[in-house]
Design a protein around this motif. Structure first.
Motif, short mmCIF file in Angstrom:
data_model
loop_
_atom_site.label_atom_id
_atom_site.label_comp_id
_atom_site.label_asym_id
_atom_site.label_seq_id
_atom_site.Cartn_x
_atom_site.Cartn_y
_atom_site.Cartn_z
N ILE A 38 0.82 -1.21 0.00
CA ILE A 38 0.00 0.00 0.00
C ILE A 38 0.85 1.27 0.00
O ILE A 38 0.50 2.27 -0.61
N ALA A 39 1.98 1.25 0.68
CA ALA A 39 2.81 2.46 0.78
C ALA A 39 3.61 2.74 -0.48
O ALA A 39 4.27 3.77 -0.56
N ASP A 40 3.59 1.84 -1.45
CA ASP A 40 4.31 2.05 -2.71
C ASP A 40 3.46 2.97 -3.58
O ASP A 40 2.46 2.56 -4.18
N LEU A 41 3.86 4.24 -3.68
CA LEU A 41 3.01 5.26 -4.28
C LEU A 41 2.90 5.18 -5.79
O LEU A 41 2.06 5.85 -6.38
N THR A 42 3.74 4.40 -6.47
CA THR A 42 3.58 4.25 -7.91
C THR A 42 2.85 2.96 -8.26
O THR A 42 2.59 2.68 -9.42
N SER A 43 2.52 2.16 -7.25
CA SER A 43 1.86 0.89 -7.50
C SER A 43 0.37 1.09 -7.78
O SER A 43 -0.28 1.96 -7.20
N THR A 44 -0.15 0.29 -8.70
CA THR A 44 -1.60 0.22 -8.94
C THR A 44 -2.12 -1.20 -8.71
O THR A 44 -3.32 -1.41 -8.64
N SER A 81 6.31 -3.27 0.81
CA SER A 81 7.20 -3.90 -0.17
C SER A 81 8.40 -4.56 0.51
O SER A 81 9.40 -4.85 -0.17
N MET A 82 8.31 -4.84 1.79
CA MET A 82 9.44 -5.38 2.56
C MET A 82 9.16 -6.82 2.97
O MET A 82 8.16 -7.09 3.64
N PRO A 83 10.04 -7.78 2.60
CA PRO A 83 9.82 -9.18 2.97
C PRO A 83 9.64 -9.40 4.47
O PRO A 83 8.76 -10.16 4.89
N LYS A 106 2.02 -7.95 -5.26
CA LYS A 106 2.75 -8.23 -6.50
C LYS A 106 4.20 -8.63 -6.30
O LYS A 106 4.82 -9.19 -7.21
N PHE A 107 4.79 -8.35 -5.13
CA PHE A 107 6.23 -8.51 -5.00
C PHE A 107 6.62 -9.94 -4.61
O PHE A 107 6.32 -10.40 -3.51
N SER A 108 7.33 -10.61 -5.52
CA SER A 108 7.75 -11.99 -5.27
C SER A 108 8.67 -12.12 -4.05
O SER A 108 8.54 -13.09 -3.30
N PRO A 109 9.63 -11.21 -3.82
CA PRO A 109 10.47 -11.37 -2.63
C PRO A 109 9.67 -11.42 -1.33
O PRO A 109 10.03 -12.15 -0.40
N VAL A 110 8.59 -10.65 -1.24
CA VAL A 110 7.74 -10.68 -0.06
C VAL A 110 7.05 -12.04 0.05
O VAL A 110 7.05 -12.68 1.11
N ALA A 111 6.44 -12.48 -1.05
CA ALA A 111 5.72 -13.75 -1.03
C ALA A 111 6.65 -14.92 -0.74
O ALA A 111 6.29 -15.86 -0.02
N LEU A 112 7.86 -14.90 -1.28
CA LEU A 112 8.81 -16.00 -1.05
C LEU A 112 9.21 -16.07 0.42
O LEU A 112 9.41 -17.17 0.96
N GLU A 113 9.34 -14.93 1.07
CA GLU A 113 9.64 -14.93 2.51
C GLU A 113 8.47 -15.49 3.30
O GLU A 113 8.65 -16.24 4.28
N GLN A 114 7.26 -15.16 2.89
CA GLN A 114 6.08 -15.66 3.58
C GLN A 114 5.90 -17.16 3.39
O GLN A 114 5.45 -17.86 4.32
#
Length: 398
Positions: A38-44, A81-83, A106-114
């Motif tokens: 949510i805090a990523d201001l260019t993300s849609t 956007s932080m794992p 959308k961020f794979s590094p976050v999902a991979l950590e989870q």
């Protein structure tokens, strides 16, 4: 738009933290957690995922909910956007009574950590965007991750088909030095094993989020000098913007075609790239366009999304795949909860592997998942698209 969603998300997080959700489990809602950037201001993509999930949830509850007397409700947290923050959010979700599953951003590094925490927490992960192969192909038994999205392996296969279709013999890769980039690198090496019709002439790595334009130009020029006729770009909107502007500034003879992974469509890439995009041969892999709505639910969802994002055509809906994927995933989750007859995660996980066919917005899933297959989409669901002058993404063929 971003500030509106931030306020709504903060309200939801405050409800979560206050203990408001600690109602009698027999009467309280069944919860789905959304972990978004949510805090990523260019993300849609986060807005799109939340919209698709919310509309599906509204339909499910109007039809009676998921269990007798129990509607489905969302709890939204911001992973920034932080794992590490994503992992912490996952633990919060797992501790919440009645929360049956969580959905990634959308961020794979976050999902991979989870993913590492799923077996110990016995948490169902629903993935409507993040593409790294290891999210679902994680070696865990039982597997708690289910994806309705493309994977890097599928994206690479679509890219190689496009390379062949356009007559290119040699291509280069420009990859971020994170797990998502490594996933694509491995997928390309596997896909090229034994092939003689196309050659990878080089791979250049960049530091995600911190690269300077001149360094990106040097990496691009290294691939062009190595003989690349096209570039496979793995990037999100910020790096994609830089790449397009760099190429647009080169002499026309030095502008190589870009075949892009879809990370750039998870943000405001079209506006960010601006006039430079008109000077670059740029296409991007996709799974869905509301301009090709296949049934009445898809047409209704398209209209809701157009109204929400205030766009004039279905093809202009930002991060449209996130809307469609999340919508279908929430309906599939509701089917699994009803089939299990409980909010017990183990029972719902087993039900997801044994669902009946479902006619969704994306496609007819027959069935969506099995015990051996936790990927709902396949090669036939992918295509390449280009941006029109009005920002719409339109199909250019398989």
């Amino acid at each position: 738009m971003r500030r509106r969603f931030l306020r709504a998300a903060c309200a939801t997080v405050c409800l979560f933290a206050s203990g408001w959700l600690q109602a009698d489990p027999a009467a309280s809602p069944v919860y789905l957690g959304l972990d978004l950037e949510i805090a990523d201001l260019t993300s849609t993509s986060d807005d799109a995922i939340r919209l698709g999930a919310s509309i599906a949830l509204e339909e499910i509850n109007l039809a009676g909910g998921v269990l007798p007397g129990r509607p489905l409700s969302l709890v939204v947290l911001d992973n920034r956007s932080m794992p590490a923050r994503g992992a912490d959010n996952l633990r919060k979700f797992a501790a919440q009574p009645g929360l049956v599953a969580m959905m990634t951003g959308k961020f794979s590094p976050v999902a991979l950590e989870q993913v590492k925490l799923l077996p110990s927490l016995e948490m169902i992960m629903l993935d409507p965007w993040a593409a790294a192969d290891g999210i679902v192909d994680n070696g865990q038994k039982p597997n708690w991750a289910f994806r309705l999205s493309l994977s890097d392996t599928l994206a690479v296969k679509a890219m190689l088909l496009q390379v062949k279709k356009r007559g290119f013999k040699r291509f280069g890769m420009l990859l971020p030095n994170i797990a998502w980039g490594r996933s694509n690198h491995d997928a390309v090496e596997k896909a090229l094993n034994g092939r003689q019709d196309v050659q990878l002439v080089g791979t250049e790595w960049y530091n995600w989020g911190t690269i300077a334009g001149e360094n990106l130009l040097a990496r691009y020029n290294a691939l062009r000098t190595a003989g690349a006729e096209a570039i496979f770009l793995v990037a999100n909107e910020r790096e994609g913007e830089q790449m397009v502007k760099i190429i647009a500034g080169l002499p026309e003879a030095e502008r190589l075609p870009i075949l892009s992974h879809w990370g750039i469509t998870g943000g405001d890439f079209y506006r960010m790239a601006g006039e430079a995009l008109k000077k670059v041969d740029f296409s991007v892999v996709q799974t869905y366009s509301f301009g090709e709505a296949r049934n009445p639910p898809a047409k209704r969802l398209a209209q809701r999304a157009m109204d929400h994002f205030k766009v004039k055509t279905p093809e202009q809906i930002p991060s449209a795949v996130g809307v469609a994927h999340a919508y279908d995933l929430v309906h599939l989750l509701a089917m699994a909860i009803r089939q299990a007859g409980t909010d017990d995660r183990r029972a719902v996980r087993a039900a997801l592997e044994n669902l009946a066919p479902f006619d969704g917005v994306m496609k007819r899933y027959a069935p969506p998942f099995t015990a051996e297959r936790h990927e709902a989409l396949g090669e036939r669901d992918l295509y390449f698209a280009r941006f029109r002058e009005d920002g719409a993404l339109v199909r250019v063929g398989r």
